[in-house]
Design a protein around this motif. Structure first.
Motif, PDB file in Angstrom:
ATOM      1  N   TYR A   1       0.829  -1.204   0.000  1.00 13.86           N
ATOM      2  CA  TYR A   1       0.000   0.000   0.000  1.00 13.86           C
ATOM      3  C   TYR A   1       0.865   1.257   0.000  1.00 13.86           C
ATOM      4  N   TYR A   2       1.865   1.289   0.853  1.00 13.68           N
ATOM      5  CA  TYR A   2       2.715   2.471   1.036  1.00 13.68           C
ATOM      6  C   TYR A   2       3.431   2.852  -0.260  1.00 13.68           C
ATOM      7  N   ARG A   3       3.847   1.867  -1.018  1.00 11.53           N
ATOM      8  CA  ARG A   3       4.613   2.150  -2.234  1.00 11.53           C
ATOM      9  C   ARG A   3       3.739   2.257  -3.487  1.00 11.53           C
ATOM     10  N   TYR A   4       2.786   1.372  -3.660  1.00 11.95           N
ATOM     11  CA  TYR A   4       2.132   1.236  -4.955  1.00 11.95           C
ATOM     12  C   TYR A   4       0.711   1.770  -5.034  1.00 11.95           C
ATOM     13  N   PHE A   5       0.044   1.972  -3.909  1.00 10.41           N
ATOM     14  CA  PHE A   5      -1.313   2.496  -3.958  1.00 10.41           C
ATOM     15  C   PHE A   5      -1.239   3.991  -4.247  1.00 10.41           C
ATOM     16  N   PRO A   6      -1.909   4.476  -5.280  1.00  7.10           N
ATOM     17  CA  PRO A   6      -1.764   5.886  -5.672  1.00  7.10           C
ATOM     18  C   PRO A   6      -2.222   6.852  -4.584  1.00  7.10           C
ATOM     19  N   VAL A   7      -1.501   7.954  -4.474  1.00  4.05           N
ATOM     20  CA  VAL A   7      -1.902   9.012  -3.544  1.00  4.05           C
ATOM     21  C   VAL A   7      -3.048   9.784  -4.176  1.00  4.05           C
ATOM     22  N   ARG A   8      -3.853  10.411  -3.348  1.00  4.23           N
ATOM     23  CA  ARG A   8      -5.051  11.104  -3.840  1.00  4.23           C
ATOM     24  C   ARG A   8      -4.820  12.607  -3.950  1.00  4.23           C
ATOM     25  N   ILE A   9      -3.816  12.964  -4.701  1.00  3.04           N
ATOM     26  CA  ILE A   9      -3.592  14.364  -5.013  1.00  3.04           C
ATOM     27  C   ILE A   9      -3.368  14.475  -6.512  1.00  3.04           C
ATOM     28  N   LYS A  10      -3.411  15.680  -6.997  1.00  2.00           N
ATOM     29  CA  LYS A  10      -3.378  15.941  -8.436  1.00  2.00           C
ATOM     30  C   LYS A  10      -1.971  15.809  -9.003  1.00  2.00           C
ATOM     31  N   GLN A  11      -1.893  15.208 -10.193  1.00  2.00           N
ATOM     32  CA  GLN A  11      -0.629  15.203 -10.923  1.00  2.00           C
ATOM     33  C   GLN A  11      -0.543  16.504 -11.712  1.00  2.00           C
ATOM     34  N   TRP A  12       0.533  17.226 -11.522  1.00  2.00           N
ATOM     35  CA  TRP A  12       0.740  18.500 -12.198  1.00  2.00           C
ATOM     36  C   TRP A  12       1.631  18.301 -13.414  1.00  2.00           C
ATOM     37  N   PHE A  13       1.620  19.289 -14.280  1.00  3.82           N
ATOM     38  CA  PHE A  13       2.498  19.306 -15.440  1.00  3.82           C
ATOM     39  C   PHE A  13       3.358  20.561 -15.367  1.00  3.82           C
ATOM     40  N   SER A  14       4.456  20.582 -16.070  1.00  2.08           N
ATOM     41  CA  SER A  14       5.452  21.647 -15.907  1.00  2.08           C
ATOM     42  C   SER A  14       4.888  23.033 -16.202  1.00  2.08           C
TER      43      SER A  14
ATOM     44  N   GLY B   1       9.195  13.570  -8.954  1.00  2.92           N
ATOM     45  CA  GLY B   1       9.854  12.267  -8.893  1.00  2.92           C
ATOM     46  C   GLY B   1      10.042  11.678 -10.272  1.00  2.92           C
ATOM     47  N   GLY B   2      10.823  10.613 -10.331  1.00 10.00           N
ATOM     48  CA  GLY B   2      11.109   9.957 -11.594  1.00 10.00           C
ATOM     49  C   GLY B   2      10.040   8.960 -12.010  1.00 10.00           C
ATOM     50  N   ASN B   3       9.232   8.495 -11.060  1.00  6.46           N
ATOM     51  CA  ASN B   3       8.153   7.560 -11.372  1.00  6.46           C
ATOM     52  C   ASN B   3       7.074   7.661 -10.295  1.00  6.46           C
ATOM     53  N   GLN B   4       6.020   6.931 -10.473  1.00 11.00           N
ATOM     54  CA  GLN B   4       4.875   7.002  -9.563  1.00 11.00           C
ATOM     55  C   GLN B   4       5.233   6.508  -8.165  1.00 11.00           C
ATOM     56  N   VAL B   5       6.072   5.487  -8.062  1.00 11.11           N
ATOM     57  CA  VAL B   5       6.429   4.938  -6.754  1.00 11.11           C
ATOM     58  C   VAL B   5       7.179   5.968  -5.922  1.00 11.11           C
ATOM     59  N   GLU B   6       8.154   6.665  -6.517  1.00 12.63           N
ATOM     60  CA  GLU B   6       8.875   7.708  -5.794  1.00 12.63           C
ATOM     61  C   GLU B   6       7.936   8.798  -5.305  1.00 12.63           C
ATOM     62  N   CYS B   7       7.013   9.190  -6.150  1.00 14.85           N
ATOM     63  CA  CYS B   7       6.061  10.237  -5.768  1.00 14.85           C
ATOM     64  C   CYS B   7       5.151   9.769  -4.640  1.00 14.85           C
ATOM     65  N   ASN B   8       4.656   8.537  -4.713  1.00 19.24           N
ATOM     66  CA  ASN B   8       3.792   7.999  -3.657  1.00 19.24           C
ATOM     67  C   ASN B   8       4.504   8.004  -2.312  1.00 19.24           C
ATOM     68  N   VAL B   9       5.720   7.477  -2.292  1.00 17.12           N
ATOM     69  CA  VAL B   9       6.466   7.379  -1.041  1.00 17.12           C
ATOM     70  C   VAL B   9       6.772   8.774  -0.490  1.00 17.12           C
ATOM     71  N   ALA B  10       7.216   9.681  -1.344  1.00 18.69           N
ATOM     72  CA  ALA B  10       7.574  11.027  -0.895  1.00 18.69           C
ATOM     73  C   ALA B  10       6.361  11.788  -0.373  1.00 18.69           C
ATOM     74  N   VAL B  11       5.234  11.701  -1.072  1.00 23.57           N
ATOM     75  CA  VAL B  11       4.033  12.402  -0.624  1.00 23.57           C
ATOM     76  C   VAL B  11       3.582  11.871   0.727  1.00 23.57           C
ATOM     77  N   ARG B  12       3.616  10.564   0.912  1.00 24.42           N
ATOM     78  CA  ARG B  12       3.202   9.995   2.192  1.00 24.42           C
ATOM     79  C   ARG B  12       4.154  10.407   3.317  1.00 24.42           C
ATOM     80  N   GLN B  13       5.457  10.417   3.046  1.00 25.80           N
ATOM     81  CA  GLN B  13       6.412  10.818   4.081  1.00 25.80           C
ATOM     82  C   GLN B  13       6.237  12.292   4.439  1.00 25.80           C
ATOM     83  N   LEU B  14       6.127  13.148   3.447  1.00 23.39           N
ATOM     84  CA  LEU B  14       6.001  14.585   3.709  1.00 23.39           C
ATOM     85  C   LEU B  14       4.687  14.917   4.403  1.00 23.39           C
ATOM     86  N   THR B  15       3.610  14.256   4.020  1.00 21.99           N
ATOM     87  CA  THR B  15       2.327  14.481   4.673  1.00 21.99           C
ATOM     88  C   THR B  15       2.388  14.041   6.133  1.00 21.99           C
TER      89      THR B  15
END
Length: 119
Positions: free
Chosen positions: A17-30, A80-94
């Motif tokens: 869950y911690y790594r692969y379940f998507p976080v519920r926030i918006k994906q932004w573009f540059s 992040g470089g991929n979805q897993v990095e973003c999921n983990v980072a968002v959960r840690q920062l939150t």
């Protein structure tokens, strides 16, 4: 024996869950990123150091808990470089009390200063 099996299954499911379940926030573009946001680059140092961005905090996922005090206060965007990095980072920062507004996915071969224009 059954208790041990349930315990191991629970730990495994939490890790998945911690790594692969998507976080519920918006994906932004540059194009959507402005200077009002603090961008935290959670890619490895080898990838994030290719193009230096002055307004981006380079802090890989493994170092967030140790160096979170280096992140300024304000709304964050995780890059992040991929979805897993973003999921983990968002959960840690939150969990550490930061307000994460969204995330960006940038390839490891991309340079930060070519991808973002925080002017």
């Amino acid at each position: 024996m059954l208790v041990l099996l349930i315990l191991l299954s629970s730990v495994f499911l939490y890790m998945m869950y911690y790594r692969y379940f998507p976080v519920r926030i918006k994906q932004w573009f540059s194009q959507e990123v402005t200077s009002g946001y603090i961008v935290v680059d959670v890619r490895d140092y080898q990838d994030s150091s290719k193009g230096v961005c002055d307004d981006v905090v380079a802090l890989p996922c493994g170092y967030i808990r140790r160096y979170f005090s280096d992140i300024p206060d304000g709304p964050l965007l995780v890059m992040g470089g991929n979805q897993v990095e973003c999921n983990v980072a968002v959960r840690q920062l939150t969990r550490l009390g930061f307000t994460v507004e969204g995330y960006l996915i940038i390839g490891s071969d991309k340079k930060c200063n070519e991808y973002l224009s925080l002017g």
